[in-house]
Design a protein around this motif. Structure first.
Motif, short mmCIF file in Angstrom:
data_model
loop_
_atom_site.label_atom_id
_atom_site.label_comp_id
_atom_site.label_asym_id
_atom_site.label_seq_id
_atom_site.Cartn_x
_atom_site.Cartn_y
_atom_site.Cartn_z
N ASN A 61 0.55 -0.68 -0.19
CA ASN A 61 0.08 0.09 -0.18
C ASN A 61 0.42 1.16 0.37
OD1 ASN A 61 -2.19 -1.68 0.26
ND2 ASN A 61 -2.02 -1.68 2.46
N VAL A 62 1.67 1.32 0.72
CA VAL A 62 3.10 1.94 0.93
C VAL A 62 3.41 2.87 -0.56
CG1 VAL A 62 4.78 3.35 2.04
CG2 VAL A 62 3.11 1.82 2.80
N LEU A 63 3.79 1.69 -0.98
CA LEU A 63 4.54 1.83 -2.29
C LEU A 63 3.75 1.81 -3.30
CD1 LEU A 63 6.64 -1.50 -2.73
CD2 LEU A 63 7.25 0.62 -1.78
N ALA A 64 2.32 1.74 -3.62
CA ALA A 64 1.88 2.56 -4.32
C ALA A 64 1.52 3.71 -4.47
CB ALA A 64 0.20 1.31 -4.19
N LYS A 65 1.47 4.04 -2.96
CA LYS A 65 1.84 5.62 -2.82
C LYS A 65 2.62 5.81 -3.66
CE LYS A 65 -0.56 6.95 1.13
NZ LYS A 65 -0.47 7.73 2.71
N THR A 66 3.50 5.81 -2.74
CA THR A 66 4.78 6.34 -3.45
C THR A 66 4.76 6.03 -4.27
OG1 THR A 66 5.60 4.96 -1.43
CG2 THR A 66 7.74 5.51 -3.93
N PHE A 67 5.10 5.16 -6.08
CA PHE A 67 4.60 5.40 -7.53
C PHE A 67 3.25 6.33 -7.67
CE2 PHE A 67 6.73 1.46 -7.43
CZ PHE A 67 7.58 1.72 -8.25
N LEU A 68 2.43 6.45 -6.99
CA LEU A 68 1.19 7.27 -7.36
C LEU A 68 2.08 9.18 -7.11
CD1 LEU A 68 -1.50 8.61 -7.77
CD2 LEU A 68 -1.91 8.37 -5.18
N TRP A 69 2.76 9.39 -6.38
CA TRP A 69 3.35 10.54 -5.85
C TRP A 69 4.60 10.80 -6.78
CZ3 TRP A 69 0.98 13.56 -3.31
CH2 TRP A 69 0.08 13.20 -1.89
N MET A 70 5.17 9.49 -7.21
CA MET A 70 5.50 9.56 -8.26
C MET A 70 5.51 9.98 -9.66
SD MET A 70 8.44 6.74 -10.38
CE MET A 70 9.18 7.70 -11.80
N PHE A 71 4.20 9.33 -9.89
CA PHE A 71 3.69 9.82 -10.82
C PHE A 71 3.60 11.59 -11.43
CE2 PHE A 71 -0.69 9.94 -13.58
CZ PHE A 71 -0.74 9.64 -14.59
N LEU A 72 2.50 11.31 -10.20
CA LEU A 72 2.29 12.82 -10.18
C LEU A 72 2.97 14.21 -9.68
CD1 LEU A 72 -1.17 12.58 -7.50
CD2 LEU A 72 -0.83 12.73 -10.07
N GLY A 73 4.62 13.39 -9.39
CA GLY A 73 5.31 14.70 -9.80
C GLY A 73 5.15 14.60 -11.58
N ILE A 74 6.33 13.42 -12.02
CA ILE A 74 6.31 13.73 -13.41
C ILE A 74 5.16 14.26 -14.93
CG2 ILE A 74 6.53 11.79 -15.16
CD1 ILE A 74 7.85 9.60 -13.47
N LEU A 75 4.31 13.49 -14.24
CA LEU A 75 2.98 15.01 -14.57
C LEU A 75 2.79 16.27 -14.47
CD1 LEU A 75 0.49 13.71 -16.58
CD2 LEU A 75 -0.99 14.45 -14.02
N GLY A 76 3.20 16.53 -13.42
CA GLY A 76 3.64 18.04 -12.83
C GLY A 76 4.60 18.43 -13.84
N THR A 77 5.67 18.03 -13.69
CA THR A 77 6.97 18.18 -14.65
C THR A 77 6.59 18.04 -16.13
OG1 THR A 77 8.39 16.92 -12.97
CG2 THR A 77 9.19 17.58 -15.14
N ALA A 78 5.90 17.14 -16.36
CA ALA A 78 5.00 17.69 -17.86
C ALA A 78 5.18 18.39 -18.34
CB ALA A 78 5.08 16.30 -18.61
N ILE A 79 3.86 18.76 -17.50
CA ILE A 79 2.70 20.50 -17.82
C ILE A 79 3.40 21.39 -17.60
CG2 ILE A 79 0.59 21.33 -16.95
CD1 ILE A 79 -0.21 18.67 -15.96
N VAL A 80 4.02 21.46 -16.63
CA VAL A 80 4.81 22.88 -16.82
C VAL A 80 6.19 22.93 -18.16
CG1 VAL A 80 6.50 24.52 -15.37
CG2 VAL A 80 4.99 22.56 -14.26
N ALA A 81 6.77 22.10 -17.96
CA ALA A 81 7.23 21.57 -19.65
C ALA A 81 7.09 22.23 -20.16
CB ALA A 81 8.19 20.83 -19.05
N VAL A 82 5.57 21.87 -20.91
CA VAL A 82 4.95 22.28 -22.05
C VAL A 82 4.46 22.95 -21.89
CG1 VAL A 82 3.05 21.36 -23.49
CG2 VAL A 82 4.60 20.08 -22.61
N PHE A 83 4.41 24.25 -20.63
CA PHE A 83 3.75 25.35 -20.55
C PHE A 83 4.81 26.21 -21.11
CE2 PHE A 83 3.05 28.87 -18.09
CZ PHE A 83 1.60 29.80 -19.00
N THR A 84 6.21 25.59 -20.78
CA THR A 84 7.12 26.64 -20.17
C THR A 84 7.56 27.06 -21.91
OG1 THR A 84 7.62 26.48 -18.05
CG2 THR A 84 9.04 27.35 -19.68
N TYR A 85 7.53 26.18 -22.90
CA TYR A 85 7.96 26.52 -24.01
C TYR A 85 7.04 26.59 -25.26
CZ TYR A 85 8.77 24.59 -29.16
OH TYR A 85 9.15 24.20 -29.95
N THR A 86 5.71 26.13 -24.47
CA THR A 86 4.42 27.25 -25.60
C THR A 86 4.36 28.32 -25.05
OG1 THR A 86 2.86 25.95 -24.22
CG2 THR A 86 3.73 24.44 -26.17
N SER A 87 4.46 28.21 -24.39
CA SER A 87 4.81 29.59 -23.86
C SER A 87 5.40 30.89 -24.62
CB SER A 87 4.07 30.25 -22.50
OG SER A 87 5.04 29.79 -21.46
#
Length: 227
Positions: free
Chosen positions: A17-43
């Protein structure tokens, strides 16, 4: 990490259960990075940051956040370390936005999915292994430090051959770190000595860093540059 009184035995289900939470946080971090990267580039912000000198300051801020996370992790609350993790992920999105100027989009996408596959296989292997691989940590860290020093030297030497060798070597190091970190997180949870929420976000940061570095090296090795 900070120790807590925890008397209840943590079961295999609790660890998963804790490892599942770990991977969820990691995925959300990567998703946030991707969204910010795309916005920073396109803007157009990425180009502005590079030309007005702000990009260097952002890189310094990125390094500062990860150092604060590492040095103050034991003293901070789970909420505080979670904020630091996502702050780092967002800042990384800004610094990584420059890859869109260097590589073709198709190469970025292929490298991303390829990295996910390799990372997933090694993370699973690290979780399943019952061997003591703690000795890998020091070896990998020494290799990483040597690689970073040589990378700095190569900024002035501009050796294409050395750059290729370093990309492969640092890729191998972070593949090893993925195996090692996943096993370490499982061992920390099995020791039953630390607060689960902090272990989850600590693991997310470690695995996030592994994944991002694997992605960047695969992109550097196989990515097709824009004309």
């Amino acid at each position: 990490m900070q120790e807590f009184e925890y008397n209840e035995v943590r079961t295999g289900s609790d660890i998963k259960n804790v490892l599942a939470k770990t991977f969820l946080w990691m995925f959300l971090g990567i998703l946030g990075t991707a969204i910010v990267a795309v916005f920073t580039y396109t803007s157009g912000l990425a180009e502005s940051f590079v030309f007005n000198g702000t990009y260097a300051l952002i890189c310094i801020a990125e390094l500062a956040v990860v150092l604060i996370f590492s040095l103050l992790f034991r003293k901070l609350s789970p909420t505080a370390v979670t904020v630091l993790f996502f702050a780092y992920a967002m800042i990384s999105g800004v610094t990584l936005s420059t890859i869109f100027y260097i590589y073709e989009l198709s190469s970025i996408v292929i490298a991303l999915f390829g990295s996910a596959g390799v990372f997933g296989a090694l993370a699973y292997a690290g979780y399943k292994t019952d061997k003591d691989i703690s000795s890998m940590g020091n070896i990998l860290m020494i290799g990483l430090i040597v690689g970073l020093i040589l990378s700095i030297i190569n900024i002035f030497m501009a050796s294409t051959m050395l750059e290729i060798v370093l990309n492969w070597a640092i890729l191998a190091i972070f593949l090893g770190f993925t195996l090692y970190d996943m096993n370490k997180i499982k061992m920390i949870l099995s020791s039953n000595e630390y607060e689960e929420d902090k272990v989850a976000i600590y693991g997310a940061m470690e695995l996030y860093l592994d994944f991002i570095n694997i992605f960047l090296r695969i992109l550097a090795i196989f990515g097709k540059h824009r004309d």
